[in-house]
Design a protein around this motif. Structure first.
Motif, PDB file in Angstrom:
ATOM      1  N   ALA A  96      -2.246  -5.840  -5.118  1.00 20.82           N
ATOM      2  CA  ALA A  96      -2.499  -5.887  -3.677  1.00 20.82           C
ATOM      3  C   ALA A  96      -1.379  -5.093  -3.035  1.00 20.82           C
ATOM      4  N   VAL A  97      -1.738  -4.258  -2.089  1.00 23.44           N
ATOM      5  CA  VAL A  97      -0.781  -3.358  -1.453  1.00 23.44           C
ATOM      6  C   VAL A  97      -0.805  -3.578   0.051  1.00 23.44           C
ATOM      7  N   ASP A  98       0.394  -3.708   0.618  1.00 28.57           N
ATOM      8  CA  ASP A  98       0.540  -3.817   2.070  1.00 28.57           C
ATOM      9  C   ASP A  98       0.279  -2.440   2.671  1.00 28.57           C
ATOM     10  N   VAL A  99      -0.750  -2.334   3.504  1.00 27.56           N
ATOM     11  CA  VAL A  99      -1.069  -1.061   4.166  1.00 27.56           C
ATOM     12  C   VAL A  99      -0.866  -1.160   5.676  1.00 27.56           C
ATOM     13  N   SER A 100      -0.184  -2.228   6.114  1.00 30.14           N
ATOM     14  CA  SER A 100       0.069  -2.390   7.547  1.00 30.14           C
ATOM     15  C   SER A 100       1.074  -1.347   8.016  1.00 30.14           C
ATOM     16  N   GLU A 101       0.925  -0.905   9.258  1.00 29.87           N
ATOM     17  CA  GLU A 101       1.847   0.085   9.815  1.00 29.87           C
ATOM     18  C   GLU A 101       3.268  -0.448   9.898  1.00 29.87           C
ATOM     19  N   ALA A 102       3.421  -1.732  10.198  1.00 28.48           N
ATOM     20  CA  ALA A 102       4.739  -2.328  10.377  1.00 28.48           C
ATOM     21  C   ALA A 102       5.366  -2.806   9.062  1.00 28.48           C
ATOM     22  N   GLY A 103       4.632  -2.741   7.961  1.00 27.24           N
ATOM     23  CA  GLY A 103       5.157  -3.229   6.693  1.00 27.24           C
ATOM     24  C   GLY A 103       5.336  -4.739   6.683  1.00 27.24           C
ATOM     25  N   ASP A 104       4.476  -5.447   7.408  1.00 28.68           N
ATOM     26  CA  ASP A 104       4.622  -6.905   7.546  1.00 28.68           C
ATOM     27  C   ASP A 104       3.513  -7.688   6.845  1.00 28.68           C
ATOM     28  N   TRP A 105       2.784  -7.035   5.950  1.00 29.04           N
ATOM     29  CA  TRP A 105       1.723  -7.684   5.187  1.00 29.04           C
ATOM     30  C   TRP A 105       0.595  -8.219   6.078  1.00 29.04           C
ATOM     31  N   SER A 106       0.392  -7.629   7.239  1.00 29.49           N
ATOM     32  CA  SER A 106      -0.698  -8.062   8.115  1.00 29.49           C
ATOM     33  C   SER A 106      -2.023  -7.387   7.767  1.00 29.49           C
ATOM     34  N   ARG A 107      -2.001  -6.392   6.874  1.00 31.33           N
ATOM     35  CA  ARG A 107      -3.220  -5.727   6.410  1.00 31.33           C
ATOM     36  C   ARG A 107      -2.976  -5.270   4.981  1.00 31.33           C
ATOM     37  N   VAL A 108      -3.936  -5.594   4.084  1.00 34.87           N
ATOM     38  CA  VAL A 108      -3.763  -5.271   2.668  1.00 34.87           C
ATOM     39  C   VAL A 108      -5.014  -4.640   2.073  1.00 34.87           C
TER      40      VAL A 108
END
Length: 152
Positions: A96-108
């Motif tokens: 699973a990879v964090d693809v959020s712009e902020a690097g906060d794991w809000s989108r994976v």
């Protein structure tokens, strides 16, 4: 009436995550984040044994939960979860990879078995629910999908 063999086990994500993480929350996955408030620590940094809580979406009406089996780096983890690539199936140690712009794991993005790679969709998450102990080993049944080696 005959008993079904253990190999016929059909797992939903929430009971499976509860069993392997030890986080005692019941109900649909989309309720876990709210139920964890005041009972378990929550945050946006992955830790082994934590449960990643996915938001409900049009395609995932009751959300999803998955246990972090390993932290690879600050933007990648390995998940162990059920009912993702195959209905009722268990997958262990998938990317699973964090693809959020902020690097906060809000989108994976999450490994999707039929693609043999990360899926093409990304999913919103609420964050991590932290267990207060080490995770249990994943429950293995016939039909469990073993992890494939990470491309390197």
């Amino acid at each position: 009436m005959t008993a079904a063999p253990a190999a016929a086990q059909f797992w939903q994500c929430a009971p499976y995550a509860r069993q392997i993480s030890g986080i005692e929350i019941h109900g649909n996955a989309n309720t876990w984040w709210g139920q964890a408030e005041g009972r378990y620590d929550r945050g946006h940094t992955p830790r082994a044994g934590a449960v990643l809580a996915f938001e409900a979406t049009g395609r995932m009406r009751v959300g999803h939960v998955a246990m972090v089996s390993q932290v690879v780096n600050d933007r990648e983890v390995l998940l162990t979860h059920a009912n993702w690539s195959r209905r009722g199936g268990v997958e262990t140690d998938v990317r699973a990879v964090d693809v959020s712009e902020a690097g906060d794991w809000s989108r994976v993005k999450v490994w999707y078995g039929p693609n043999h790679d990360l899926g093409t969709s990304s999913y919103p998450t609420k964050g991590f629910i932290y267990a207060d102990h080490e995770p249990a080993p994943p429950v293995q049944f016939a039909g469990t999908v073993p992890a494939e080696p990470l491309a390197g």
